[in-house]
Motif scaffolding. Sequence first.
Motif, PDB file in Angstrom:
ATOM      1  N   THR B  33      -6.821   8.182  10.087  1.00  0.00           N
ATOM      2  CA  THR B  33      -7.239   6.929   9.452  1.00  0.00           C
ATOM      3  C   THR B  33      -8.261   7.248   8.377  1.00  0.00           C
ATOM      4  O   THR B  33      -9.332   7.757   8.680  1.00  0.00           O
ATOM      5  CB  THR B  33      -7.867   5.986  10.494  1.00  0.00           C
ATOM      6  OG1 THR B  33      -6.901   5.727  11.490  1.00  0.00           O
ATOM      7  CG2 THR B  33      -8.288   4.676   9.860  1.00  0.00           C
ATOM      8  N   CYS B  65      -4.929  -9.944   1.263  1.00  0.00           N
ATOM      9  CA  CYS B  65      -4.835  -9.531   2.663  1.00  0.00           C
ATOM     10  C   CYS B  65      -5.457 -10.579   3.578  1.00  0.00           C
ATOM     11  O   CYS B  65      -4.893 -10.954   4.603  1.00  0.00           O
ATOM     12  CB  CYS B  65      -5.501  -8.177   2.852  1.00  0.00           C
ATOM     13  SG  CYS B  65      -7.198  -8.121   2.280  1.00  0.00           S
ATOM     14  N   CYS B  89      -7.184  -7.760  15.200  1.00  0.00           N
ATOM     15  CA  CYS B  89      -5.939  -7.357  14.538  1.00  0.00           C
ATOM     16  C   CYS B  89      -4.811  -7.174  15.548  1.00  0.00           C
ATOM     17  O   CYS B  89      -4.999  -6.582  16.614  1.00  0.00           O
ATOM     18  CB  CYS B  89      -6.195  -6.057  13.795  1.00  0.00           C
ATOM     19  SG  CYS B  89      -4.739  -5.337  13.083  1.00  0.00           S
ATOM     20  N   TYR B  93       0.804  -5.622  10.045  1.00  0.00           N
ATOM     21  CA  TYR B  93       0.942  -4.916   8.763  1.00  0.00           C
ATOM     22  C   TYR B  93       1.269  -5.830   7.579  1.00  0.00           C
ATOM     23  O   TYR B  93       1.711  -5.348   6.547  1.00  0.00           O
ATOM     24  CB  TYR B  93       1.987  -3.791   8.857  1.00  0.00           C
ATOM     25  CG  TYR B  93       1.429  -2.554   9.503  1.00  0.00           C
ATOM     26  CD1 TYR B  93       0.717  -1.637   8.751  1.00  0.00           C
ATOM     27  CD2 TYR B  93       1.585  -2.318  10.851  1.00  0.00           C
ATOM     28  CE1 TYR B  93       0.178  -0.516   9.332  1.00  0.00           C
ATOM     29  CE2 TYR B  93       1.047  -1.205  11.445  1.00  0.00           C
ATOM     30  CZ  TYR B  93       0.348  -0.300  10.682  1.00  0.00           C
ATOM     31  OH  TYR B  93      -0.191   0.809  11.253  1.00  0.00           O
ATOM     32  N   HIS B  96      -1.025  -4.846   4.805  1.00  0.00           N
ATOM     33  CA  HIS B  96      -0.615  -3.606   4.162  1.00  0.00           C
ATOM     34  C   HIS B  96       0.467  -3.866   3.135  1.00  0.00           C
ATOM     35  O   HIS B  96       0.502  -3.264   2.065  1.00  0.00           O
ATOM     36  CB  HIS B  96      -0.109  -2.637   5.236  1.00  0.00           C
ATOM     37  CG  HIS B  96       0.268  -1.300   4.705  1.00  0.00           C
ATOM     38  ND1 HIS B  96       1.565  -0.973   4.436  1.00  0.00           N
ATOM     39  CD2 HIS B  96      -0.491  -0.239   4.377  1.00  0.00           C
ATOM     40  CE1 HIS B  96       1.595   0.264   3.967  1.00  0.00           C
ATOM     41  NE2 HIS B  96       0.372   0.730   3.925  1.00  0.00           N
ATOM     42  N   ILE B 104      -5.026  -0.048   2.365  1.00  0.00           N
ATOM     43  CA  ILE B 104      -5.116  -0.300   3.797  1.00  0.00           C
ATOM     44  C   ILE B 104      -4.487   0.863   4.544  1.00  0.00           C
ATOM     45  O   ILE B 104      -3.334   1.217   4.324  1.00  0.00           O
ATOM     46  CB  ILE B 104      -4.468  -1.649   4.142  1.00  0.00           C
ATOM     47  CG1 ILE B 104      -5.343  -2.752   3.518  1.00  0.00           C
ATOM     48  CG2 ILE B 104      -4.332  -1.828   5.640  1.00  0.00           C
ATOM     49  CD1 ILE B 104      -4.910  -4.137   3.747  1.00  0.00           C
ATOM     50  N   SER B 105      -5.294   1.473   5.387  1.00  0.00           N
ATOM     51  CA  SER B 105      -4.841   2.647   6.121  1.00  0.00           C
ATOM     52  C   SER B 105      -3.844   2.230   7.193  1.00  0.00           C
ATOM     53  O   SER B 105      -4.007   1.182   7.817  1.00  0.00           O
ATOM     54  CB  SER B 105      -6.055   3.322   6.739  1.00  0.00           C
ATOM     55  OG  SER B 105      -5.638   4.221   7.720  1.00  0.00           O
ATOM     56  N   GLU B 106      -2.822   3.020   7.395  1.00  0.00           N
ATOM     57  CA  GLU B 106      -1.776   2.592   8.330  1.00  0.00           C
ATOM     58  C   GLU B 106      -1.593   3.576   9.467  1.00  0.00           C
ATOM     59  O   GLU B 106      -0.527   4.039   9.745  1.00  0.00           O
ATOM     60  CB  GLU B 106      -0.461   2.356   7.601  1.00  0.00           C
ATOM     61  CG  GLU B 106      -0.110   3.463   6.641  1.00  0.00           C
ATOM     62  CD  GLU B 106       1.260   3.292   6.045  1.00  0.00           C
ATOM     63  OE1 GLU B 106       2.128   2.724   6.712  1.00  0.00           O
ATOM     64  OE2 GLU B 106       1.470   3.765   4.923  1.00  0.00           O
ATOM     65  N   LYS B 109      -3.301   1.231  13.796  1.00  0.00           N
ATOM     66  CA  LYS B 109      -3.290  -0.161  13.355  1.00  0.00           C
ATOM     67  C   LYS B 109      -3.717  -0.169  11.900  1.00  0.00           C
ATOM     68  O   LYS B 109      -4.405   0.734  11.453  1.00  0.00           O
ATOM     69  CB  LYS B 109      -4.333  -0.945  14.165  1.00  0.00           C
ATOM     70  CG  LYS B 109      -3.852  -1.354  15.521  1.00  0.00           C
ATOM     71  CD  LYS B 109      -4.508  -2.616  16.009  1.00  0.00           C
ATOM     72  CE  LYS B 109      -5.953  -2.535  16.357  1.00  0.00           C
ATOM     73  NZ  LYS B 109      -6.419  -3.711  17.074  1.00  0.00           N
ATOM     74  N   PRO B 110      -3.348  -1.219  11.145  1.00  0.00           N
ATOM     75  CA  PRO B 110      -3.889  -1.281   9.794  1.00  0.00           C
ATOM     76  C   PRO B 110      -5.397  -1.466   9.868  1.00  0.00           C
ATOM     77  O   PRO B 110      -5.901  -2.141  10.766  1.00  0.00           O
ATOM     78  CB  PRO B 110      -3.206  -2.510   9.189  1.00  0.00           C
ATOM     79  CG  PRO B 110      -2.757  -3.317  10.346  1.00  0.00           C
ATOM     80  CD  PRO B 110      -2.474  -2.355  11.448  1.00  0.00           C
ATOM     81  N   SER B 111      -6.108  -0.845   8.963  1.00  0.00           N
ATOM     82  CA  SER B 111      -7.558  -1.013   8.935  1.00  0.00           C
ATOM     83  C   SER B 111      -8.022  -0.702   7.527  1.00  0.00           C
ATOM     84  O   SER B 111      -7.297  -0.061   6.766  1.00  0.00           O
ATOM     85  CB  SER B 111      -8.230  -0.075   9.936  1.00  0.00           C
ATOM     86  OG  SER B 111      -7.970   1.255   9.577  1.00  0.00           O
ATOM     87  N   LYS B 112      -9.194  -1.148   7.204  1.00  0.00           N
ATOM     88  CA  LYS B 112      -9.660  -0.908   5.846  1.00  0.00           C
ATOM     89  C   LYS B 112     -11.169  -0.922   5.759  1.00  0.00           C
ATOM     90  O   LYS B 112     -11.864  -1.323   6.703  1.00  0.00           O
ATOM     91  CB  LYS B 112      -9.072  -1.940   4.906  1.00  0.00           C
ATOM     92  CG  LYS B 112      -9.632  -3.324   5.095  1.00  0.00           C
ATOM     93  CD  LYS B 112      -9.286  -4.154   3.898  1.00  0.00           C
ATOM     94  CE  LYS B 112     -10.313  -5.236   3.625  1.00  0.00           C
ATOM     95  NZ  LYS B 112     -11.625  -4.753   3.320  1.00  0.00           N
TER      96      LYS B 112
END
Lengths: 702, 186
Positions: B33, B65, B89, B93, B96, B104-106, B109-112
């Motif tokens: 991530t 988002c 969350c 996605y 994303h 957005i990191s995938e 889970k997506p996260s940012k």
Amino acid sequence: MDYKNDNPSYVRPSVWQSVFHPLPGAANEVRSICCLCNGGCGLIVKLNDEGRILGVYGDPANPFSKGTICPKPMAAAQSLYHPQRVTTPMIRINGRLTPASWEDALDITAARYLDYLAKYDNAAVVGIMSKVGGSYSKLALAIFESLTGLVTYGTSPVCTSSEEVARTSLLGNPSTPNPLWDVVNAKILLIVGNNVAQTKAGLFHWIMEARRQGTRIVVVDTRFTETAQQADLFLPIRPGTDGALALALIREVIANQTYDHDFVAQHTAGFADLSAAAQKFTPEYAENITGIPAGLIRNLAEDLGRLKPGMFFGGRGIMCTNNAAGAVLGFEALMCILGNLGKPGGGIVSHITGYGKPSQLVPPDKIVKPVKKRKAAELYPAMETGEIKMMLIAGNPAVTWPDSARMGRALAGLDFVVSHTLFMDDTAALATVVLPATHWLEEAGMQASVNRVLQWRERAVEPFGEAKSGGDFFRLLAKKMQLPAGLFPSSPEEAWEMERRLTPPVSGISLDLARGTAGGISYPYPSNGQPAIRLYADGQIKTPSGKVQLQIETEPLSDCYPFFHPPLKGAGNDEEIAGEYPLMLNTAKVAWHYHTQSQYSLWIKDIPGPYLELHPDLAREIGVKDGELVTVETRTGCVTLPARITRSISKDSVCSQYSFGQISPFKQQPVNTLFPAVYDPVGGNFVQKNLQCRIRKAKGGF
Amino acid sequence: MQSPAMLVDLSRCIGCFSCVIACKQENSLPPGTNWVNIYSRELFSPYWQRYSFPNSCRHCHQPACAAICPVGALEMTPEQVVIYHGHRCIGCYLCHSVCPYNAISENIKPSKCTLCYHLQQRGAIPACAQVCPTKARVFSSREEILKEAEERVFKLQSAQKAVQLVGNTGPTKSSVLFLAPNVPVW
């Protein structure tokens, strides 16, 4: 903001956790100094209640790094708790490393050591001690060497030997004459073979600041580096031809009469011969060798003559080659005849930070002289023929020394190998006794930096597991060997007081003074004098003649002036095989790895691992795409690496990074295994750049 | 609280990965991530240029988002920082797929990036801006940042460098501004 779950439970399946957990406010903050690249950046280590490191940040109070750091110390701090960390002593029993107590490990080491001394002589035991530790451990090692006649090899043969030889014969002192921050006072800065933006990223802001203030930054390199990106002028040069450029610049400066006539007359010896040696290197002649257009060489020489004071900052790119000494001497002699030496913003910056060696550590009657002093390259045959029986190691020579595979085999063939190490690395895996060492965050000590200051580094955390520092190890070993253990200091603080008492150039730097000053104290600082910011400001050159010696006085090329020796005719290469091995192999450092130390973090998947930089045309020729595997072959060995295709490198060379090992988290065959154990004949540095090689697409699977 | 902003100056970035690692350290991100990613860019237009491009969330003032998130895991604070509530969350996605910047990191889970909102509340500045060795990333109030950006643009333009400030106005207005060369770098 609160992060507690205020949603109804149906929104979030209970197995799904948040992927991020911001660090809590730290319970405790400790000030420290980074010990990785000689930059000496200030660190703030944040600890939790249990004294475990949460994170590492820059120290805003440090006047040199100003609160900024590169990624290396953050990664190095994580390595403290890495699963590969050695936490307890181990002894090899029936081929298996078995946990043991320090007592047993020291007993067996001392017994074998005494046994070899009795059966043979003290040449049967040698040390490779490049990572022995801080000032405390280095002092203990020096005392141990005096008491036993142990010969040890540090970083010098792999890193600084040629530079030391050239600068010592030129100025009498290998240490950097100017602090790095002095670049802001310079009018022109000549950076040769040095990617400062990556190798000293935490201090690179000084060079960028200098440029904003009007310093002309000129970068000479074989690759268009991150440093070149920030420069006013970038001169791409053919690998290994820097000596020719230096001589051409010397010739032009003399022809233009822009050198400092007074300084040359009063403070240099051998100017007429230097002039004669440079005579044939016209810009056109140098253009044929270096590939830099003659007009640009002329312009640069004019700039150097016009813009004074000027500075030279050379890096490993010219210091670790088979013709290093001649080129280093050339550029540094150029700075001397321009009259830059000793002026604010003028002279030479280097990463050698020596502050003098302590004298009379041991009473004269207790000193044991070594029977034999071998050159670093002579270690290999001596180990293979059984002349050497035992080796004490703090470091990872099976990865960092050239011809690493041969070094590994030689180590495996020795009778007894002691590895005092942080991690279970390629060398420790071959050892008979493995001892846990302290990390630099676990050991206090005095730290010299490229800014010519000595900074005191406090112990940030307690040693992990049963780790002991090099200082403790040598004191305990001496005690077991019935040597006078009372001569050893028992703590880092005591060690520094002892060292400064015996080292006149730093005798004024007391512990309290260094502790109480952010950024440390400039040296030399004798107790009866004042701290000096730069060397030679008073015109006192430390050579025997008191003048800048423009020629090398070391055998076998004594009375040799700055010279250029074609890299293909030098050690390790052969012109006859140029058709078969058409490329030049270089190695370089990147900002996110420092030797083997910062590979042991949780983040290795997120930062680039080792790769081979190659030009798109070369890649097309052998049919590889970005990321595909390429095999690099030299006459010594072959290594397979993923390709990184970039136009920042010329078509005649490829470049990779060293210091990755088979047993490191990257599981990479070390690139140093491609280099034969040959050295620069003048300087004595192992050849680690500009080796003939060829590449092909890797065959088969992984 | 004053509206904060960050300036990312590509002309100063040396691609040293300090921001990437400081971000991972501060937010304890798992392997894989990354909220900041560094891409190396080599361009031939209009002349040969080489950049390191540290990509991360822009904290858009009209965040797609946050608009599309079905569970309110992405939220715009009054200071115009788009924060991310990991525990809310559900991993659909959608964010994303609508993010125009691939920020957005995938992993898992997506996260940012949250612009280190927790640090801002303690009065500190985001970890990446704290460690950046060349001040390619600076963090301050929006007015200060715009002033700084103007100065840097002026200096670069006086040195014959074609630069543009991205994220100042219009639909791409954001809290993270980029000082980028006058060619598409992303």
